[in-house]
Design a protein around this motif. Structure first.
Motif, PDB file in Angstrom:
ATOM      1  N   VAL A  55       0.867  -1.168   0.000  1.00  0.00           N
ATOM      2  CA  VAL A  55       0.000   0.000   0.000  1.00  0.00           C
ATOM      3  C   VAL A  55       0.908   1.224   0.000  1.00  0.00           C
ATOM      4  CG1 VAL A  55      -1.553   1.304   1.485  1.00  0.00           C
ATOM      5  CG2 VAL A  55      -1.886  -1.143   1.199  1.00  0.00           C
ATOM      6  N   THR A  56       0.570   2.212  -0.816  1.00  0.00           N
ATOM      7  CA  THR A  56       1.357   3.449  -0.814  1.00  0.00           C
ATOM      8  C   THR A  56       0.458   4.604  -0.413  1.00  0.00           C
ATOM      9  OG1 THR A  56       2.503   2.561  -2.745  1.00  0.00           O
ATOM     10  CG2 THR A  56       2.978   4.829  -2.185  1.00  0.00           C
ATOM     11  N   ARG A  57       1.037   5.539   0.294  1.00  0.00           N
ATOM     12  CA  ARG A  57       0.340   6.795   0.568  1.00  0.00           C
ATOM     13  C   ARG A  57       1.285   7.907   0.142  1.00  0.00           C
ATOM     14  NH1 ARG A  57      -4.525   8.061   4.143  1.00  0.00           N
ATOM     15  NH2 ARG A  57      -4.796  10.128   3.270  1.00  0.00           N
ATOM     16  N   VAL A  58       0.799   8.847  -0.623  1.00  0.00           N
ATOM     17  CA  VAL A  58       1.678   9.942  -1.054  1.00  0.00           C
ATOM     18  C   VAL A  58       1.321  11.217  -0.297  1.00  0.00           C
ATOM     19  CG1 VAL A  58       2.161   8.983  -3.333  1.00  0.00           C
ATOM     20  CG2 VAL A  58       0.223  10.539  -3.050  1.00  0.00           C
ATOM     21  N   PHE A  59       2.335  12.064  -0.163  1.00  0.00           N
ATOM     22  CA  PHE A  59       2.200  13.358   0.529  1.00  0.00           C
ATOM     23  C   PHE A  59       2.822  14.419  -0.371  1.00  0.00           C
ATOM     24  CE2 PHE A  59       2.734   9.931   3.527  1.00  0.00           C
ATOM     25  CZ  PHE A  59       1.721  10.143   4.445  1.00  0.00           C
ATOM     26  N   PRO A  60       2.401  15.675  -0.228  1.00  0.00           N
ATOM     27  CA  PRO A  60       3.076  16.711  -1.019  1.00  0.00           C
ATOM     28  C   PRO A  60       4.582  16.664  -0.742  1.00  0.00           C
ATOM     29  CG  PRO A  60       1.157  17.606   0.115  1.00  0.00           C
ATOM     30  CD  PRO A  60       1.349  16.216   0.633  1.00  0.00           C
ATOM     31  N   ARG A  61       5.377  16.953  -1.771  1.00  0.00           N
ATOM     32  CA  ARG A  61       6.831  16.904  -1.616  1.00  0.00           C
ATOM     33  C   ARG A  61       7.251  17.775  -0.444  1.00  0.00           C
ATOM     34  NH1 ARG A  61      11.501  15.853  -5.716  1.00  0.00           N
ATOM     35  NH2 ARG A  61      12.979  16.906  -4.376  1.00  0.00           N
ATOM     36  N   GLY A  62       8.070  17.232   0.431  1.00  0.00           N
ATOM     37  CA  GLY A  62       8.538  17.982   1.595  1.00  0.00           C
ATOM     38  C   GLY A  62       7.630  17.831   2.793  1.00  0.00           C
ATOM     39  N   ALA A  63       6.509  17.111   2.654  1.00  0.00           N
ATOM     40  CA  ALA A  63       5.526  17.033   3.749  1.00  0.00           C
ATOM     41  C   ALA A  63       5.395  15.620   4.332  1.00  0.00           C
ATOM     42  CB  ALA A  63       4.165  17.517   3.259  1.00  0.00           C
ATOM     43  N   LEU A  64       6.444  14.812   4.191  1.00  0.00           N
ATOM     44  CA  LEU A  64       6.388  13.465   4.785  1.00  0.00           C
ATOM     45  C   LEU A  64       6.278  13.607   6.301  1.00  0.00           C
ATOM     46  CD1 LEU A  64       6.716  10.412   3.998  1.00  0.00           C
ATOM     47  CD2 LEU A  64       9.101  10.657   4.671  1.00  0.00           C
ATOM     48  N   PRO A  65       5.227  13.051   6.907  1.00  0.00           N
ATOM     49  CA  PRO A  65       5.086  13.239   8.346  1.00  0.00           C
ATOM     50  C   PRO A  65       6.060  12.369   9.143  1.00  0.00           C
ATOM     51  CG  PRO A  65       3.283  11.892   7.496  1.00  0.00           C
ATOM     52  CD  PRO A  65       4.135  12.264   6.324  1.00  0.00           C
ATOM     53  N   GLY A  66       6.167  12.639  10.442  1.00  0.00           N
ATOM     54  CA  GLY A  66       6.956  11.781  11.331  1.00  0.00           C
ATOM     55  C   GLY A  66       6.189  10.494  11.591  1.00  0.00           C
ATOM     56  N   SER A  67       6.765   9.636  12.475  1.00  0.00           N
ATOM     57  CA  SER A  67       6.204   8.288  12.673  1.00  0.00           C
ATOM     58  C   SER A  67       4.723   8.283  13.029  1.00  0.00           C
ATOM     59  CB  SER A  67       6.979   7.559  13.751  1.00  0.00           C
ATOM     60  OG  SER A  67       8.224   7.210  13.230  1.00  0.00           O
ATOM     61  N   PHE A  68       4.303   9.197  13.939  1.00  0.00           N
ATOM     62  CA  PHE A  68       2.884   9.170  14.350  1.00  0.00           C
ATOM     63  C   PHE A  68       1.984   9.518  13.181  1.00  0.00           C
ATOM     64  CE2 PHE A  68       4.869   9.985  18.562  1.00  0.00           C
ATOM     65  CZ  PHE A  68       4.530   8.749  19.102  1.00  0.00           C
ATOM     66  N   GLY A  69       2.401  10.505  12.420  1.00  0.00           N
ATOM     67  CA  GLY A  69       1.619  10.911  11.250  1.00  0.00           C
ATOM     68  C   GLY A  69       1.535   9.790  10.233  1.00  0.00           C
ATOM     69  N   ILE A  70       2.623   9.051  10.100  1.00  0.00           N
ATOM     70  CA  ILE A  70       2.630   7.945   9.136  1.00  0.00           C
ATOM     71  C   ILE A  70       1.663   6.865   9.596  1.00  0.00           C
ATOM     72  CG2 ILE A  70       4.024   6.025   8.259  1.00  0.00           C
ATOM     73  CD1 ILE A  70       6.346   8.111   8.149  1.00  0.00           C
ATOM     74  N   ALA A  71       1.692   6.560  10.888  1.00  0.00           N
ATOM     75  CA  ALA A  71       0.773   5.541  11.416  1.00  0.00           C
ATOM     76  C   ALA A  71      -0.665   5.953  11.117  1.00  0.00           C
ATOM     77  CB  ALA A  71       0.992   5.360  12.911  1.00  0.00           C
ATOM     78  N   ASP A  72      -0.989   7.222  11.391  1.00  0.00           N
ATOM     79  CA  ASP A  72      -2.344   7.717  11.119  1.00  0.00           C
ATOM     80  C   ASP A  72      -2.685   7.562   9.646  1.00  0.00           C
ATOM     81  OD1 ASP A  72      -2.925   8.403  13.608  1.00  0.00           O
ATOM     82  OD2 ASP A  72      -2.618  10.575  13.371  1.00  0.00           O
ATOM     83  N   ALA A  73      -1.708   7.892   8.809  1.00  0.00           N
ATOM     84  CA  ALA A  73      -1.963   7.905   7.372  1.00  0.00           C
ATOM     85  C   ALA A  73      -2.198   6.509   6.810  1.00  0.00           C
ATOM     86  CB  ALA A  73      -0.783   8.556   6.647  1.00  0.00           C
ATOM     87  N   LEU A  74      -1.806   5.486   7.555  1.00  0.00           N
ATOM     88  CA  LEU A  74      -1.961   4.125   7.033  1.00  0.00           C
ATOM     89  C   LEU A  74      -3.287   3.486   7.429  1.00  0.00           C
ATOM     90  CD1 LEU A  74       1.694   2.815   7.311  1.00  0.00           C
ATOM     91  CD2 LEU A  74       0.435   3.378   5.240  1.00  0.00           C
ATOM     92  N   GLY A  75      -4.133   4.240   8.092  1.00  0.00           N
ATOM     93  CA  GLY A  75      -5.488   3.780   8.381  1.00  0.00           C
ATOM     94  C   GLY A  75      -5.519   2.413   9.046  1.00  0.00           C
ATOM     95  N   PRO A  76      -6.145   1.432   8.413  1.00  0.00           N
ATOM     96  CA  PRO A  76      -6.297   0.121   9.047  1.00  0.00           C
ATOM     97  C   PRO A  76      -4.973  -0.583   9.300  1.00  0.00           C
ATOM     98  CG  PRO A  76      -6.995   0.034   6.744  1.00  0.00           C
ATOM     99  CD  PRO A  76      -6.769   1.477   7.078  1.00  0.00           C
ATOM    100  N   LEU A  77      -3.901  -0.109   8.663  1.00  0.00           N
ATOM    101  CA  LEU A  77      -2.599  -0.750   8.867  1.00  0.00           C
ATOM    102  C   LEU A  77      -1.810  -0.089   9.986  1.00  0.00           C
ATOM    103  CD1 LEU A  77      -1.799  -1.129   5.101  1.00  0.00           C
ATOM    104  CD2 LEU A  77      -1.984  -3.038   6.705  1.00  0.00           C
ATOM    105  N   ALA A  78      -2.385   0.940  10.618  1.00  0.00           N
ATOM    106  CA  ALA A  78      -1.651   1.715  11.620  1.00  0.00           C
ATOM    107  C   ALA A  78      -1.213   0.835  12.786  1.00  0.00           C
ATOM    108  CB  ALA A  78      -2.525   2.853  12.127  1.00  0.00           C
ATOM    109  N   ASP A  79      -2.025  -0.164  13.118  1.00  0.00           N
ATOM    110  CA  ASP A  79      -1.709  -0.967  14.298  1.00  0.00           C
ATOM    111  C   ASP A  79      -0.681  -2.034  13.993  1.00  0.00           C
ATOM    112  OD1 ASP A  79      -3.553   0.420  15.616  1.00  0.00           O
ATOM    113  OD2 ASP A  79      -5.164  -1.043  15.345  1.00  0.00           O
ATOM    114  N   GLN A  80      -0.304  -2.171  12.744  1.00  0.00           N
ATOM    115  CA  GLN A  80       0.570  -3.283  12.375  1.00  0.00           C
ATOM    116  C   GLN A  80       2.027  -2.985  12.700  1.00  0.00           C
ATOM    117  OE1 GLN A  80      -0.690  -6.298  11.039  1.00  0.00           O
ATOM    118  NE2 GLN A  80      -2.515  -5.308  11.828  1.00  0.00           N
ATOM    119  N   GLN A  81       2.257  -2.127  13.682  1.00  0.00           N
ATOM    120  CA  GLN A  81       3.603  -1.769  14.126  1.00  0.00           C
ATOM    121  C   GLN A  81       4.300  -0.849  13.119  1.00  0.00           C
ATOM    122  OE1 GLN A  81       7.130  -3.875  13.485  1.00  0.00           O
ATOM    123  NE2 GLN A  81       7.851  -1.868  14.118  1.00  0.00           N
ATOM    124  N   ILE A  82       4.512   0.359  13.550  1.00  0.00           N
ATOM    125  CA  ILE A  82       5.209   1.317  12.702  1.00  0.00           C
ATOM    126  C   ILE A  82       6.577   1.552  13.315  1.00  0.00           C
ATOM    127  CG2 ILE A  82       5.171   3.607  11.697  1.00  0.00           C
ATOM    128  CD1 ILE A  82       2.831   1.942  10.742  1.00  0.00           C
TER     129      ILE A  82
END
Ligand code: AMP
Length: 379
Positions: A352-379
């Motif tokens: 699964v890929t999630r894209v963000f505007p260039r320069g706007a890659l979030p930190g770990s918590f933001g990434i977990a949020d962005a992965l929706g149902p996969l957030a709990d699968q250990q980030i």
């Protein structure tokens, strides 16, 4: 066959896995047909290709029949025999060359090649006997990692050795395979660079990405890697140096460690598309698979810098595959499934890929949020 390969020419892909599947999809978009060689019925690559030769990589008659049906040959799978590729190379152009595969298949050949090319690696020594292992442990110090020289992937064929007492157990687990002992790198992060090189020597690389593993298997890739420019430049320079020294025609992934001082060490090279480059399908104008096909076909290799930052999460085994309905229902998640029928534990079923505007890659918590149902699968 002359290069550039004309539209409708047939590219032979050795290997039927997901890397072949995504290469075939890219090839189709460029107007080529793909013919896959694999022993597997209904393989991920054959499902999206024009035709398939079903048979064993080691069977010379099968290899000849395959070569007779294609214009140029590439591979998506490194555990094919280099001798088989040599046979193919006598019949059709093989890109990358079998000699490149030979180097990447054997950790001793690989590390010797890298060090001779002036690329730093973890310190290492070959181990052919228990005496060699004791000597290597003394020379390199412990902890170290004992690795088989061949056929290792996803952390298989390696044992962490913390103390002298553990040498025997590690040796007994892996012997009689040829081995190396490597010093353990206390890395700050693992990164990789994917680079394409054409026959005339033109090279294009994607920005370094960070790779996070779980149980030895790639779990997440963050593009770009959160490293300062001077670290990214080292990684980039290593990839260029390796591709040029190999006289590569095709695509190459270089996996690297960044140590605590920001020094970049090469770990492994893979002369094929790589799991850490899957994000490029969704975040770059030309993906790693397109650049692979372009290099193999002799097409121009345009610079393809990412238009977006991205996170790629692998879907591994039955648990993560079971989340497919939720993944499909989550806005912004870009789903990829490989068409494998059986979700065995540890098997890469999709990503699964999630894209963000260039320069706007979030930190770990933001990434977990962005992965929706996969957030709990250990980030
Ligand atoms: P490899 O099969 O060489 O790619 O190793 C698989 C994983 O094991 C790497 O991605 C690292 O997480 C870890 N690893 C391998 N070699 C070393 C090393 N010398 N020092 C620290 N970690 C390592």
């Amino acid at each position: 066959m002359t290069f550039p390969l004309p539209p409708n020419a047939t590219i032979g892909i050795v290997g039927g896995g997901q890397l072949g599947r995504m290469s075939a999809i890219a090839a189709a978009r460029l107007g080529y047909q793909c013919h896959v060689l694999t022993p597997e019925e209904n393989s991920p690559a054959a499902q999206v290709s024009c035709s398939v030769t079903l048979g064993d990589y080691g069977n010379r008659a099968v290899l000849r029949a395959f070569a007779g049906r294609v214009d140029v040959i590439t591979f998506e799978f490194e555990n094919v025999s280099a001798d088989g590729l040599e046979l193919l190379a006598g019949l059709r152009p093989v890109r990358p060359a079998p000699a490149v595969l030979r180097i990447s298949q054997d950790r001793i050949a690989e590390k010797t090649f890298l060090n001779r090319a002036g690329v730093a690696t973890a310190p290492w020594l070959p181990v052919r006997s228990f005496g060699d292992l004791v000597y290597a442990a003394e020379k390199l110090g412990l902890p170290g990692i004992l690795k088989t020289t061949r056929l290792g992937y996803d952390g298989r064929g390696q044992v962490l050795v913390r103390t002298e007492a553990e040498l025997v157990v590690a040796y007994e687990e892996l012997f009689p395979k040829p081995l190396i002992l490597e010093g353990l790198v206390d890395f700050a992060q693992e990164i990789s660079v994917i680079i394409a090189r054409g026959a005339a020597g033109v090279m294009v690389a994607f920005d370094p990405v960070q790779n996070r593993h779980r149980e030895g298997i790639l779990d997440l890739t963050l593009a770009p890697a959160p490293v300062p420019d001077w670290v990214a430049e080292q990684a980039n320079a290593i990839a260029h140096r390796v591709a040029a020294a190999l006289e590569l025609v095709g695509l190459l992934a270089v996996e690297m460690f960044v140590d605590r001082d920001g020094r970049v060490l090469a770990n492994e090279i893979a002369p094929r598309p790589h799991n850490s480059g899957h994000w490029t399908i969704d975040a770059c104008p030309a993906s790693q698979f397109e650049l692979h096909i372009r290099a193999v076909a002799g097409l121009p290799l345009p610079h393809a810098p990412r238009h977006s930052d991205a996170v790629m999460k692998n879907l591994i085994g039955p648990e993560e595959t079971a989340l497919w309905p939720e993944i499909l229902a989550t806005p912004g998640l870009i789903p990829h499934l490989y068409g494998k029928t059986e979700a065995r534990p540890g098997r890469k079923m999709g990503h699964v890929t999630r894209v963000f505007p260039r320069g706007a890659l979030p930190g770990s918590f933001g990434i977990a949020d962005a992965l929706g149902p996969l957030a709990d699968q250990q980030i």
